[in-house]
Design a protein around this motif. Structure first.
Motif, PDB file in Angstrom:
ATOM      1  N   PHE A 172       0.858  -1.184   0.000  1.00 34.40           N
ATOM      2  CA  PHE A 172       0.000   0.000   0.000  1.00 34.40           C
ATOM      3  C   PHE A 172       0.895   1.236   0.000  1.00 34.40           C
ATOM      4  CE2 PHE A 172      -2.769  -3.204   1.792  1.00 34.40           C
ATOM      5  CZ  PHE A 172      -4.049  -2.844   1.395  1.00 34.40           C
ATOM      6  N   ALA A 173       0.693   2.125  -0.952  1.00 31.00           N
ATOM      7  CA  ALA A 173       1.435   3.377  -0.957  1.00 31.00           C
ATOM      8  C   ALA A 173       0.870   4.307   0.103  1.00 31.00           C
ATOM      9  CB  ALA A 173       1.341   4.031  -2.331  1.00 31.00           C
ATOM     10  N   ALA A 174       1.658   5.273   0.516  1.00 32.94           N
ATOM     11  CA  ALA A 174       1.175   6.265   1.479  1.00 32.94           C
ATOM     12  C   ALA A 174      -0.048   6.970   0.902  1.00 32.94           C
ATOM     13  CB  ALA A 174       2.278   7.269   1.792  1.00 32.94           C
ATOM     14  N   GLY A 175      -1.118   7.053   1.699  1.00 31.72           N
ATOM     15  CA  GLY A 175      -2.344   7.681   1.250  1.00 31.72           C
ATOM     16  C   GLY A 175      -3.295   6.759   0.520  1.00 31.72           C
ATOM     17  N   ALA A 176      -2.867   5.521   0.231  1.00 29.06           N
ATOM     18  CA  ALA A 176      -3.711   4.579  -0.511  1.00 29.06           C
ATOM     19  C   ALA A 176      -4.428   3.641   0.442  1.00 29.06           C
ATOM     20  CB  ALA A 176      -2.867   3.773  -1.491  1.00 29.06           C
ATOM     21  N   GLY A 177      -5.721   3.443   0.196  1.00 29.24           N
ATOM     22  CA  GLY A 177      -6.500   2.533   1.022  1.00 29.24           C
ATOM     23  C   GLY A 177      -6.727   1.192   0.375  1.00 29.24           C
ATOM     24  N   VAL A 178      -6.368   1.052  -0.906  1.00 32.06           N
ATOM     25  CA  VAL A 178      -6.628  -0.179  -1.649  1.00 32.06           C
ATOM     26  C   VAL A 178      -5.379  -0.624  -2.388  1.00 32.06           C
ATOM     27  CG1 VAL A 178      -8.056  -1.245  -3.442  1.00 32.06           C
ATOM     28  CG2 VAL A 178      -9.040   0.476  -1.926  1.00 32.06           C
ATOM     29  N   ALA A 179      -5.153  -1.936  -2.382  1.00 34.70           N
ATOM     30  CA  ALA A 179      -4.039  -2.516  -3.130  1.00 34.70           C
ATOM     31  C   ALA A 179      -4.504  -3.815  -3.764  1.00 34.70           C
ATOM     32  CB  ALA A 179      -2.839  -2.765  -2.214  1.00 34.70           C
ATOM     33  N   SER A 180      -3.803  -4.231  -4.812  1.00 34.36           N
ATOM     34  CA  SER A 180      -4.205  -5.415  -5.566  1.00 34.36           C
ATOM     35  C   SER A 180      -3.583  -6.688  -5.032  1.00 34.36           C
ATOM     36  CB  SER A 180      -3.823  -5.253  -7.043  1.00 34.36           C
ATOM     37  OG  SER A 180      -4.526  -4.190  -7.638  1.00 34.36           O
ATOM     38  N   TRP A 181      -4.352  -7.744  -5.039  1.00 30.01           N
ATOM     39  CA  TRP A 181      -3.874  -9.104  -4.754  1.00 30.01           C
ATOM     40  C   TRP A 181      -3.221  -9.617  -6.037  1.00 30.01           C
ATOM     41  CZ3 TRP A 181      -6.526 -12.725  -0.905  1.00 30.01           C
ATOM     42  CH2 TRP A 181      -6.052 -14.036  -1.014  1.00 30.01           C
ATOM     43  N   ASP A 182      -1.977 -10.058  -5.954  1.00 33.57           N
ATOM     44  CA  ASP A 182      -1.248 -10.538  -7.124  1.00 33.57           C
ATOM     45  C   ASP A 182      -1.718 -11.961  -7.462  1.00 33.57           C
ATOM     46  OD1 ASP A 182       0.526 -11.308  -9.094  1.00 33.57           O
ATOM     47  OD2 ASP A 182       2.288 -10.443  -8.108  1.00 33.57           O
ATOM     48  N   LEU A 183      -2.716 -12.044  -8.335  1.00 31.07           N
ATOM     49  CA  LEU A 183      -3.297 -13.341  -8.671  1.00 31.07           C
ATOM     50  C   LEU A 183      -2.366 -14.206  -9.512  1.00 31.07           C
ATOM     51  CD1 LEU A 183      -6.947 -12.218  -9.499  1.00 31.07           C
ATOM     52  CD2 LEU A 183      -6.114 -13.313  -7.407  1.00 31.07           C
ATOM     53  N   ALA A 184      -1.403 -13.584 -10.200  1.00 31.50           N
ATOM     54  CA  ALA A 184      -0.455 -14.355 -10.993  1.00 31.50           C
ATOM     55  C   ALA A 184       0.469 -15.168 -10.074  1.00 31.50           C
ATOM     56  CB  ALA A 184       0.356 -13.430 -11.893  1.00 31.50           C
ATOM     57  N   ARG A 185       0.841 -14.594  -8.935  1.00 31.98           N
ATOM     58  CA  ARG A 185       1.740 -15.280  -8.006  1.00 31.98           C
ATOM     59  C   ARG A 185       0.988 -16.103  -6.968  1.00 31.98           C
ATOM     60  NH1 ARG A 185       5.971 -10.948  -5.768  1.00 31.98           N
ATOM     61  NH2 ARG A 185       6.805 -12.877  -4.849  1.00 31.98           N
ATOM     62  N   LEU A 186      -0.235 -15.689  -6.652  1.00 28.31           N
ATOM     63  CA  LEU A 186      -1.024 -16.412  -5.656  1.00 28.31           C
ATOM     64  C   LEU A 186      -2.480 -16.451  -6.130  1.00 28.31           C
ATOM     65  CD1 LEU A 186      -1.026 -17.829  -2.898  1.00 28.31           C
ATOM     66  CD2 LEU A 186      -1.501 -15.608  -1.834  1.00 28.31           C
ATOM     67  N   PRO A 187      -2.826 -17.433  -6.942  1.00 29.83           N
ATOM     68  CA  PRO A 187      -4.209 -17.532  -7.436  1.00 29.83           C
ATOM     69  C   PRO A 187      -5.194 -17.755  -6.295  1.00 29.83           C
ATOM     70  CG  PRO A 187      -2.714 -18.921  -8.709  1.00 29.83           C
ATOM     71  CD  PRO A 187      -1.957 -18.476  -7.496  1.00 29.83           C
ATOM     72  N   VAL A 188      -6.412 -17.251  -6.476  1.00 25.01           N
ATOM     73  CA  VAL A 188      -7.476 -17.430  -5.495  1.00 25.01           C
ATOM     74  C   VAL A 188      -8.296 -18.653  -5.884  1.00 25.01           C
ATOM     75  CG1 VAL A 188      -9.623 -16.459  -4.612  1.00 25.01           C
ATOM     76  CG2 VAL A 188      -7.608 -15.012  -4.837  1.00 25.01           C
ATOM     77  N   ALA A 189      -8.512 -19.548  -4.922  1.00 26.29           N
ATOM     78  CA  ALA A 189      -9.292 -20.758  -5.169  1.00 26.29           C
ATOM     79  C   ALA A 189     -10.532 -20.773  -4.287  1.00 26.29           C
ATOM     80  CB  ALA A 189      -8.441 -22.002  -4.898  1.00 26.29           C
ATOM     81  N   ASP A 190     -11.580 -21.414  -4.767  1.00 27.90           N
ATOM     82  CA  ASP A 190     -12.811 -21.521  -3.999  1.00 27.90           C
ATOM     83  C   ASP A 190     -12.597 -22.383  -2.765  1.00 27.90           C
ATOM     84  OD1 ASP A 190     -15.623 -21.150  -3.565  1.00 27.90           O
ATOM     85  OD2 ASP A 190     -15.936 -23.202  -4.244  1.00 27.90           O
ATOM     86  N   GLY A 191     -12.927 -21.822  -1.590  1.00 27.99           N
ATOM     87  CA  GLY A 191     -12.790 -22.554  -0.339  1.00 27.99           C
ATOM     88  C   GLY A 191     -11.398 -22.552   0.251  1.00 27.99           C
ATOM     89  N   ALA A 192     -10.456 -21.842  -0.374  1.00 29.06           N
ATOM     90  CA  ALA A 192      -9.084 -21.791   0.132  1.00 29.06           C
ATOM     91  C   ALA A 192      -8.966 -20.765   1.257  1.00 29.06           C
ATOM     92  CB  ALA A 192      -8.114 -21.461  -0.995  1.00 29.06           C
ATOM     93  N   ARG A 193      -7.932 -20.929   2.076  1.00 34.01           N
ATOM     94  CA  ARG A 193      -7.682 -20.025   3.208  1.00 34.01           C
ATOM     95  C   ARG A 193      -6.284 -19.427   3.084  1.00 34.01           C
ATOM     96  NH1 ARG A 193     -10.888 -20.912   7.742  1.00 34.01           N
ATOM     97  NH2 ARG A 193      -9.138 -20.585   9.156  1.00 34.01           N
ATOM     98  N   TYR A 194      -6.191 -18.118   3.371  1.00 31.50           N
ATOM     99  CA  TYR A 194      -4.925 -17.397   3.247  1.00 31.50           C
ATOM    100  C   TYR A 194      -4.700 -16.537   4.493  1.00 31.50           C
ATOM    101  CZ  TYR A 194      -6.086 -18.530  -1.592  1.00 31.50           C
ATOM    102  OH  TYR A 194      -6.464 -19.194  -2.743  1.00 31.50           O
ATOM    103  N   GLU A 195      -3.489 -16.570   5.016  1.00 36.36           N
ATOM    104  CA  GLU A 195      -3.153 -15.747   6.183  1.00 36.36           C
ATOM    105  C   GLU A 195      -2.710 -14.362   5.732  1.00 36.36           C
ATOM    106  OE1 GLU A 195      -0.209 -17.909   8.386  1.00 36.36           O
ATOM    107  OE2 GLU A 195      -1.726 -19.077   9.487  1.00 36.36           O
ATOM    108  N   VAL A 196      -3.228 -13.345   6.417  1.00 30.64           N
ATOM    109  CA  VAL A 196      -2.854 -11.953   6.155  1.00 30.64           C
ATOM    110  C   VAL A 196      -1.945 -11.500   7.286  1.00 30.64           C
ATOM    111  CG1 VAL A 196      -3.682  -9.603   5.778  1.00 30.64           C
ATOM    112  CG2 VAL A 196      -5.076 -11.548   5.043  1.00 30.64           C
ATOM    113  N   SER A 197      -0.739 -11.030   6.969  1.00 36.02           N
ATOM    114  CA  SER A 197       0.238 -10.649   7.990  1.00 36.02           C
ATOM    115  C   SER A 197       0.788  -9.257   7.733  1.00 36.02           C
ATOM    116  CB  SER A 197       1.402 -11.656   8.019  1.00 36.02           C
ATOM    117  OG  SER A 197       0.955 -12.965   8.259  1.00 36.02           O
TER     118      SER A 197
END
Length: 244
Positions: A172-197
């Motif tokens: 997140f850049a300074a002043g930014a409230g939204v950032a993109s999930w890099d789907l190329a490096r970490l695809p999103v799957a149905d029912g999958a779980r991901y830790e946010v740190s």
């Protein structure tokens, strides 16, 4: 030679006239919250005929959502399901809330406007709050965005499969409230779980549920969120479409 028998045309015209004269199909509202003695009769997810009524007892509270928005009904008494005449529709609000926005174009958060909900909230239903991820419904094939409330300084979060795997940064850049999930490096799957740190500390786990497409209206979306158990998004939808 052409036939001069006009009976088929007359039958078609009559059928069209009858179709126009038929009443429109009844609209359905949906219960998005319910408590009190009658909660079992009006469970979350129950659809109600927009032309009907609900009868509540003392201590009952149900929240109903339809094309006009959400409203809270409190017992005892009998109440019309439909909103009062002249109540504006919430189509524009719904469109903004569910818009698939660019991360670069969204810089700030929104403020809840519902009764008793003063805390800032995500400006978009599909954003994942990094502070409280939980179960999140997403639309398959669409970009995934993460949202944060505090935007004063730059920060880099990480996403990693809860079952184990390489972590992927989300900057997140300074002043930014939204950032993109890099789907190329970490695809999103149905029912999958991901830790946010953040800074090595796990803030929570996001469980992703993929919808085949984005529901076209608020009632259909509420039903999908209820069916999949995406309660945080259901609350945001109901609160944002709340009526004064």
């Amino acid at each position: 030679m052409f036939s001069t028998d006009l009976r088929p045309l007359r039958r078609l015209a009559l059928a069209a006239t009858v179709a126009l004269a038929l009443p429109a199909a009844a609209q359905a509202a949906i219960v998005v919250a319910s408590s009190g003695p009658s909660a079992a009769s009006y469970p979350v997810g129950r659809k109600l005929d927009d032309a009907g009524t609900v009868t509540l007892r003392a201590g009952d509270t149900i929240t109903v959502l339809d094309g006009k928005g959400t409203r809270v009904l409190r017992g005892a008494g009998t109440f019309a399901v439909a909103a009062k005449a002249g109540t504006p529709a919430k189509a524009a609000t719904f469109a903004v809330l569910t818009m698939q926005r660019s991360a670069q174009r969204v810089r700030t958060g929104a403020v809840r406007t519902g009764v008793g909900a003063q805390a800032p909230a995500s400006p978009n239903l599909w954003f994942i709050d990094v502070a409280s991820p939980g179960k999140r419904c997403l639309v398959a094939g669409r970009p995934v965005r993460l949202w944060r409330l505090e935007t004063k300084v730059a920060a880099t979060y990480t996403l990693a499969p809860a079952a184990g795997g390489a972590a992927v940064p989300v900057a997140f850049a300074a002043g930014a409230g939204v950032a993109s999930w890099d789907l190329a490096r970490l695809p999103v799957a149905d029912g999958a779980r991901y830790e946010v740190s953040l800074a090595g500390k796990v803030l929570g786990t996001v469980e992703t549920v993929l919808l085949p497409e984005q529901p076209r209206d608020a009632e259909s979306l509420a039903a999908a969120l209820i069916d999949k158990g995406c309660t945080a998004q259901l609350d945001l939808l109901a609160t944002t479409l709340g009526q004064s």
